[in-house]
Design an enzyme around this catalytic site. Structure first.
Site, PDB file in Angstrom:
ATOM      1  N   LYS A   1       0.832  -1.210   0.000  1.00  0.00           N
ATOM      2  CA  LYS A   1       0.000   0.000   0.000  1.00  0.00           C
ATOM      3  C   LYS A   1       0.858   1.249   0.000  1.00  0.00           C
ATOM      4  O   LYS A   1       0.550   2.226  -0.682  1.00  0.00           O
ATOM      5  CB  LYS A   1      -0.929   0.016   1.217  1.00  0.00           C
ATOM      6  CG  LYS A   1      -2.168  -0.836   1.047  1.00  0.00           C
ATOM      7  CD  LYS A   1      -3.225  -0.442   2.062  1.00  0.00           C
ATOM      8  CE  LYS A   1      -4.414  -1.385   2.029  1.00  0.00           C
ATOM      9  NZ  LYS A   1      -5.339  -1.168   3.126  1.00  0.00           N
TER      10      LYS A   1
ATOM     11  N   LYS B   1      -5.761 -10.226  -6.457  1.00  0.00           N
ATOM     12  CA  LYS B   1      -6.849 -10.502  -5.524  1.00  0.00           C
ATOM     13  C   LYS B   1      -8.063  -9.609  -5.807  1.00  0.00           C
ATOM     14  O   LYS B   1      -7.884  -8.432  -6.135  1.00  0.00           O
ATOM     15  CB  LYS B   1      -6.306 -10.202  -4.121  1.00  0.00           C
ATOM     16  CG  LYS B   1      -7.110 -10.713  -2.983  1.00  0.00           C
ATOM     17  CD  LYS B   1      -6.564 -10.148  -1.671  1.00  0.00           C
ATOM     18  CE  LYS B   1      -6.861  -8.674  -1.541  1.00  0.00           C
ATOM     19  NZ  LYS B   1      -6.666  -8.083  -0.242  1.00  0.00           N
TER      20      LYS B   1
ATOM     21  N   LYS C   1     -11.757  -4.472  -2.541  1.00  0.00           N
ATOM     22  CA  LYS C   1     -12.789  -3.427  -2.450  1.00  0.00           C
ATOM     23  C   LYS C   1     -12.426  -2.221  -3.306  1.00  0.00           C
ATOM     24  O   LYS C   1     -13.288  -1.507  -3.772  1.00  0.00           O
ATOM     25  CB  LYS C   1     -12.922  -2.956  -0.996  1.00  0.00           C
ATOM     26  CG  LYS C   1     -13.585  -3.920  -0.062  1.00  0.00           C
ATOM     27  CD  LYS C   1     -13.822  -3.235   1.286  1.00  0.00           C
ATOM     28  CE  LYS C   1     -13.728  -4.216   2.430  1.00  0.00           C
ATOM     29  NZ  LYS C   1     -12.626  -3.955   3.339  1.00  0.00           N
TER      30      LYS C   1
HETATM   31  P1  TYM Z   1     -10.659  -6.376   4.954  1.00  0.00           P
HETATM   32  O1  TYM Z   1     -11.696  -5.392   5.328  1.00  0.00           O
HETATM   33  O2  TYM Z   1      -9.677  -6.009   3.919  1.00  0.00           O
HETATM   34  O3  TYM Z   1     -11.331  -7.730   4.481  1.00  0.00           O
HETATM   35  C1  TYM Z   1     -12.309  -8.385   5.249  1.00  0.00           C
HETATM   36  C2  TYM Z   1     -12.149  -9.884   5.182  1.00  0.00           C
HETATM   37  O4  TYM Z   1     -12.295 -10.351   3.833  1.00  0.00           O
HETATM   38  C3  TYM Z   1     -11.170 -11.132   3.471  1.00  0.00           C
HETATM   39  N1  TYM Z   1     -10.917 -10.923   2.043  1.00  0.00           N
HETATM   40  C4  TYM Z   1     -10.848 -11.907   1.140  1.00  0.00           C
HETATM   41  N2  TYM Z   1     -10.952 -13.245   1.262  1.00  0.00           N
HETATM   42  C5  TYM Z   1     -10.837 -13.979   0.129  1.00  0.00           C
HETATM   43  N3  TYM Z   1     -10.612 -13.434  -1.093  1.00  0.00           N
HETATM   44  C6  TYM Z   1     -10.495 -12.087  -1.260  1.00  0.00           C
HETATM   45  N4  TYM Z   1     -10.283 -11.572  -2.463  1.00  0.00           N
HETATM   46  C7  TYM Z   1     -10.614 -11.257  -0.105  1.00  0.00           C
HETATM   47  N5  TYM Z   1     -10.547  -9.921   0.093  1.00  0.00           N
HETATM   48  C8  TYM Z   1     -10.730  -9.736   1.413  1.00  0.00           C
HETATM   49  C9  TYM Z   1     -10.035 -10.613   4.333  1.00  0.00           C
HETATM   50  O5  TYM Z   1      -8.992 -11.547   4.453  1.00  0.00           O
HETATM   51  C10 TYM Z   1     -10.760 -10.365   5.640  1.00  0.00           C
HETATM   52  O6  TYM Z   1     -10.894 -11.547   6.380  1.00  0.00           O
HETATM   53  N6  TYM Z   1      -7.319  -6.105   8.624  1.00  0.00           N
HETATM   54  C11 TYM Z   1      -8.594  -6.653   8.278  1.00  0.00           C
HETATM   55  C12 TYM Z   1      -9.699  -6.195   9.190  1.00  0.00           C
HETATM   56  C13 TYM Z   1      -9.451  -6.427  10.642  1.00  0.00           C
HETATM   57  C14 TYM Z   1      -9.502  -7.683  11.307  1.00  0.00           C
HETATM   58  C15 TYM Z   1      -9.230  -7.389  12.678  1.00  0.00           C
HETATM   59  C16 TYM Z   1      -9.731  -8.981  10.879  1.00  0.00           C
HETATM   60  C17 TYM Z   1      -9.170  -5.483  11.579  1.00  0.00           C
HETATM   61  N7  TYM Z   1      -9.043  -6.061  12.792  1.00  0.00           N
HETATM   62  C18 TYM Z   1      -9.202  -8.402  13.631  1.00  0.00           C
HETATM   63  C19 TYM Z   1      -9.702  -9.990  11.844  1.00  0.00           C
HETATM   64  C20 TYM Z   1      -9.425  -9.702  13.188  1.00  0.00           C
HETATM   65  C21 TYM Z   1      -8.937  -6.209   6.871  1.00  0.00           C
HETATM   66  O7  TYM Z   1      -8.441  -5.258   6.377  1.00  0.00           O
HETATM   67  O8  TYM Z   1      -9.905  -6.906   6.276  1.00  0.00           O
END
Ligand code: TYM
Length: 331
Positions: free
Chosen positions: A113, A196, A199
């Site tokens: 990023k 990947k 969003k």
């Molecule tokens: P975030 O908001 O980017 O994504 C949310 C969840 O979706 C999963 N994900 C995917 N899984 C499969 N294929 C994809 N293309 C894909 N894109 C996203 C992510 O792996 C995630 O599980 N840092 C985290 C948010 C967070 C969090 C936490 C998660 C903050 N604190 C504590 C678990 C525990 C994040 O940015 O997810």
């Protein structure tokens, strides 16, 4: 009682990658009565990259509605907004003080990023992002963190932070584990199967949102890139596009990949895509319909989140008192 914690950033429209990689796992785990489930909408993580303030708070409610529409049951799970519980930032600060600088410089998501944005535009918040994530997880004595593949490194770091704190001060933190479904942990873009689904995708055809209409879903699947040749087989190296579509098909239909391979042997890509579109449409439709009902009922969502934050605080604050006593904070 085992604790499960996970979260999603309200930084864009949720897509089928978020659903398959995270939410679908949460919903299937939720029936284990002996477990405690906590799912957060992590808005403090979202602002590590600039978010339009009006859009951010709107999205926070949208993500809440998606959780509920997908089957997260507020009677079984605590649902709350991260910024509604001040313990998270407090704990993150303490954890920052036991986190080695070098550990953070190795985080691939930060490297990617910050490279994209340029160092001058990169906030210190983005650098410290994984420490806040560690706080989210450790405050609730979490055993398992169901996430997609891109979060594994952050959960590994959380383990390192917990172990270091436990060693330097007192062993008050449980060391959590990531829960990953290997095959479906990384859903790829429909336009570039080597990257990947995310969003922040600029090409709308690259991802299917959970609020897309039937015709949008059909169109996006019809236009999804395929591989050369005409065989429908799971081979992520040789056939990354078809393999990705097979995983999506399997996850939405409950049919195994080998069953799908057998069924589509000798059949055309176009027929496979038509059936896939039907399965995705049938699965997304009830989520979308329920979502639109819920999003019109803001008072209900806000009330649910307030109650969720109170429950979360009740648990996390006990941990904060343990932290204070272990570190010698306060008098
Ligand atoms: P975030 O908001 O980017 O994504 C949310 C969840 O979706 C999963 N994900 C995917 N899984 C499969 N294929 C994809 N293309 C894909 N894109 C996203 C992510 O792996 C995630 O599980 N840092 C985290 C948010 C967070 C969090 C936490 C998660 C903050 N604190 C504590 C678990 C525990 C994040 O940015 O997810």
């Amino acid at each position: 009682m085992k604790a499960i914690f996970s979260g999603i950033q309200p930084s864009g429209d949720l897509h089928i990658g978020n659903y398959i990689g995270a939410i679908q796992q949460w919903v299937s785990l939720q029936n284990q009565e002996s477990h405690r489930f906590i799912f957060s909408i992590v808005d403090l993580h979202a602002i590590t990259v600039y978010q339009d303030p009006e859009i951010l708070s709107k999205r926070t409610l949208e993500v809440t509605a998606i959780y509920l529409a997908s089957g997260i049951d507020p009677k079984k799970s605590i649902i709350f907004v991260q910024s509604d519980n001040p313990d998270h930032t407090y704990c993150a600060w303490v954890l920052n003080c036991v986190t080695n600088f070098g550990w953070l410089t190795r985080m691939t998501q930060f490297k990617d990023k910050s490279l994209k944005q340029g160092r001058a535009n990169t906030s210190a918040g983005l650098f410290n992002y994984p420490v806040l994530m560690a706080a989210d997880i450790l405050l609730y004595d979490t055993d398992l963190v169901p996430v997609g593949e891109d979060q594994i490194q952050h959960v590994e770091l959380t383990r390192d932070i917990a172990k270091k704190f436990n060693q330097v001060y007192k062993p008050i933190f449980k060391v959590p584990e990531a829960l990953i479904d290997k095959k479906s942990a990384r859903i790829m873009s429909l336009q570039n199967p080597l990257s990947k689904m995310s969003k922040s995708e600029v090409d709308p055809k690259a991802k299917i949102n959970l609020t897309d209409s039937d015709s949008e879903i059909v169109e996006k699947i019809r236009k999804a890139v395929t591989d050369s040749g005409n065989e429908i087989i799971y081979d992520p190296k040789a056939k990354p596009a078809i393999s990705n579509l097979l995983v999506i098909f399997s996850k939405f239909s409950g049919r195994s990949i080998s069953d799908l391979q057998d069924y589509y042997k000798g059949k055309k890509y176009s027929e496979f895509k038509e059936d896939l579109a039907e399965v995705v449409v049938e699965n997304i439709r009830p989520i979308r319909e329920r979502y639109f009902e819920l999003i019109d009922n803001k008072d209900y969502l806000i009330d649910l989140l307030k109650k969720g934050a109170e429950k979360a605080f009740e648990i996390s604050h006990k941990k904060v008192l343990e932290i204070n006593s272990a570190v010698g904070l306060g008098i």
